[in-house]
Design a protein around this motif. Sequence first.
Motif, short mmCIF file in Angstrom:
data_model
loop_
_atom_site.label_atom_id
_atom_site.label_comp_id
_atom_site.label_asym_id
_atom_site.label_seq_id
_atom_site.Cartn_x
_atom_site.Cartn_y
_atom_site.Cartn_z
N TYR A 43 64.29 26.20 42.81
CA TYR A 43 64.40 25.32 43.84
C TYR A 43 65.11 24.81 45.39
O TYR A 43 64.64 24.28 45.85
N GLY A 44 66.47 25.46 45.11
CA GLY A 44 67.17 25.36 45.84
C GLY A 44 66.66 26.70 48.28
O GLY A 44 66.80 25.00 48.47
N SER A 45 66.15 27.02 47.46
CA SER A 45 65.76 28.40 48.34
C SER A 45 63.80 27.46 49.30
O SER A 45 63.60 27.33 50.12
N LYS A 46 63.72 26.73 47.91
CA LYS A 46 62.19 25.85 48.19
C LYS A 46 62.58 25.10 49.32
O LYS A 46 61.83 24.98 50.21
N ILE A 47 63.65 24.13 49.00
CA ILE A 47 63.74 23.14 50.03
C ILE A 47 64.22 22.96 51.68
O ILE A 47 63.65 22.89 51.66
N LEU A 48 65.11 24.58 50.90
CA LEU A 48 65.47 24.92 52.72
C LEU A 48 64.50 25.32 53.67
O LEU A 48 64.33 25.21 54.66
N ILE A 49 63.51 26.42 52.97
CA ILE A 49 62.99 26.87 53.79
C ILE A 49 61.74 25.91 54.34
O ILE A 49 61.57 25.74 55.54
N GLU A 50 61.37 24.62 53.52
CA GLU A 50 60.80 23.23 53.93
C GLU A 50 61.11 22.52 54.59
O GLU A 50 61.18 22.40 55.87
N THR A 51 62.92 22.61 54.76
CA THR A 51 63.48 22.33 55.89
C THR A 51 63.34 22.22 56.73
O THR A 51 63.29 22.01 57.78
N VAL A 52 63.40 23.79 56.86
CA VAL A 52 64.31 24.54 58.48
C VAL A 52 62.54 24.60 58.81
O VAL A 52 62.68 24.28 59.97
N PHE A 122 73.88 35.79 65.66
CA PHE A 122 72.49 34.71 65.43
C PHE A 122 72.30 33.82 66.11
O PHE A 122 73.46 32.32 66.13
N ASP A 123 71.19 33.39 66.32
CA ASP A 123 70.93 32.34 66.57
C ASP A 123 71.13 31.39 65.44
O ASP A 123 71.56 29.86 64.94
N THR A 124 70.59 32.20 64.23
CA THR A 124 70.52 30.77 63.06
C THR A 124 70.93 31.96 61.76
O THR A 124 71.00 33.01 62.03
N ILE A 125 71.97 31.37 61.09
CA ILE A 125 72.04 31.73 59.78
C ILE A 125 71.56 30.64 58.62
O ILE A 125 71.58 29.59 58.46
N LEU A 126 71.44 31.45 57.44
CA LEU A 126 70.52 30.66 56.64
C LEU A 126 71.17 30.81 55.27
O LEU A 126 71.34 32.17 55.32
N LEU A 127 71.94 30.66 54.43
CA LEU A 127 72.80 30.82 53.11
C LEU A 127 72.25 29.11 51.72
O LEU A 127 71.98 28.31 52.17
N ASN A 128 71.88 29.66 50.95
CA ASN A 128 71.93 29.02 49.74
C ASN A 128 73.04 29.97 49.14
O ASN A 128 73.01 30.97 48.14
N PRO A 129 74.17 29.31 49.12
CA PRO A 129 75.61 30.28 48.53
C PRO A 129 75.71 30.59 46.79
O PRO A 129 75.20 29.72 46.24
N PRO A 130 76.07 31.45 46.58
CA PRO A 130 76.08 32.28 45.59
C PRO A 130 77.24 31.29 44.71
O PRO A 130 78.56 31.57 44.77
N ILE A 131 76.97 29.77 44.11
CA ILE A 131 77.90 29.10 43.46
C ILE A 131 78.88 30.01 42.54
O ILE A 131 80.03 29.68 42.88
N ARG A 132 78.58 30.91 42.03
CA ARG A 132 79.30 31.15 41.21
C ARG A 132 80.24 32.23 41.81
O ARG A 132 80.84 32.80 40.35
N THR A 133 80.74 33.07 42.41
CA THR A 133 81.97 33.66 43.24
C THR A 133 82.85 32.34 43.45
O THR A 133 83.39 33.95 44.03
N GLY A 134 82.33 31.02 43.55
CA GLY A 134 83.90 29.89 43.32
C GLY A 134 84.05 29.88 45.35
O GLY A 134 83.66 30.56 46.23
N GLU A 184 66.62 16.14 48.09
CA GLU A 184 65.90 16.67 47.13
C GLU A 184 66.63 16.86 45.95
O GLU A 184 66.94 17.59 45.86
N LYS A 185 66.12 16.03 44.63
CA LYS A 185 66.39 16.02 43.14
C LYS A 185 68.05 16.64 43.17
O LYS A 185 68.33 18.43 42.28
N GLY A 186 68.97 16.65 43.72
CA GLY A 186 70.28 16.63 43.90
C GLY A 186 70.43 17.47 44.37
O GLY A 186 71.92 17.73 44.75
N TYR A 187 69.53 18.03 45.16
CA TYR A 187 70.21 18.98 46.34
C TYR A 187 70.46 18.76 48.07
O TYR A 187 69.77 18.00 48.60
N TRP A 188 71.74 19.01 48.60
CA TRP A 188 71.63 18.63 49.86
C TRP A 188 70.96 20.04 51.07
O TRP A 188 71.58 21.26 50.90
N VAL A 189 70.59 19.82 52.15
CA VAL A 189 70.35 20.87 52.69
C VAL A 189 71.30 20.30 54.55
O VAL A 189 70.90 19.26 54.88
#
Length: 195
Positions: A43-52, A122-134, A184-189
């Motif tokens: 869901y996070g990736s989907k929201i990021l895509i739709e927002t960007v 780069f002009d743009t960097i996109l990141l859905n960060p790997p939360i479990r890595t800390g 959206e649904k607890g996610y922030w972009v």
Amino acid sequence: MSHYFIDDHDLNHEYREIKFELNGFPFKFVSDNGVFSKDAVDYGSKILIETVLKYDLKKTVLDLGCGYGVISIVLNKFKDCKFIGVDINSRAINLANKNAKLNKLDIEYRISNGFENVSEKFDTILLNPPIRTGKENIYKMFDDSFKHLESNGTLWIVIRKQHGAQSAMNELSKLFECSIVNKEKGYWVIRAIKY
């Protein structure tokens, strides 16, 4: 125990096909054990895509921690930019290459632990960060992203509120001019611009 953010060559393969649709365009992805969100587009990736998609993207885009290529592949279908994707996980990179071909796109994917094998800016960097890595690892990604962005470049991040969205925003604000452009649904972009 294996995680998607390490490169585990001993995991058994269990390929599966994921279907995804956006704005009437169908996408197909091949996924496997040992990669992030192996059963569906998260869901996070989907929201990021739709927002960007609502914003202009400039010439060069990095999909940082690209997994099996969802964010860069979907955005490349709608945006005429040069996309590069990097991930520490060689299995994810192999899948990303397959998925780019499957969706008839030409995207360069590389195995890289963060920016280890990335010399460009780069002009743009996109990141859905790997939360479990800390936090330490994620904040390093923020710092390294700043160094690899052109002036006026933008880092886009999606992060759940309960996974530390506010503290991520505070950390990003030390380097970038930041704004929350979608919730959206607890996610922030978060859009972080390098001035």
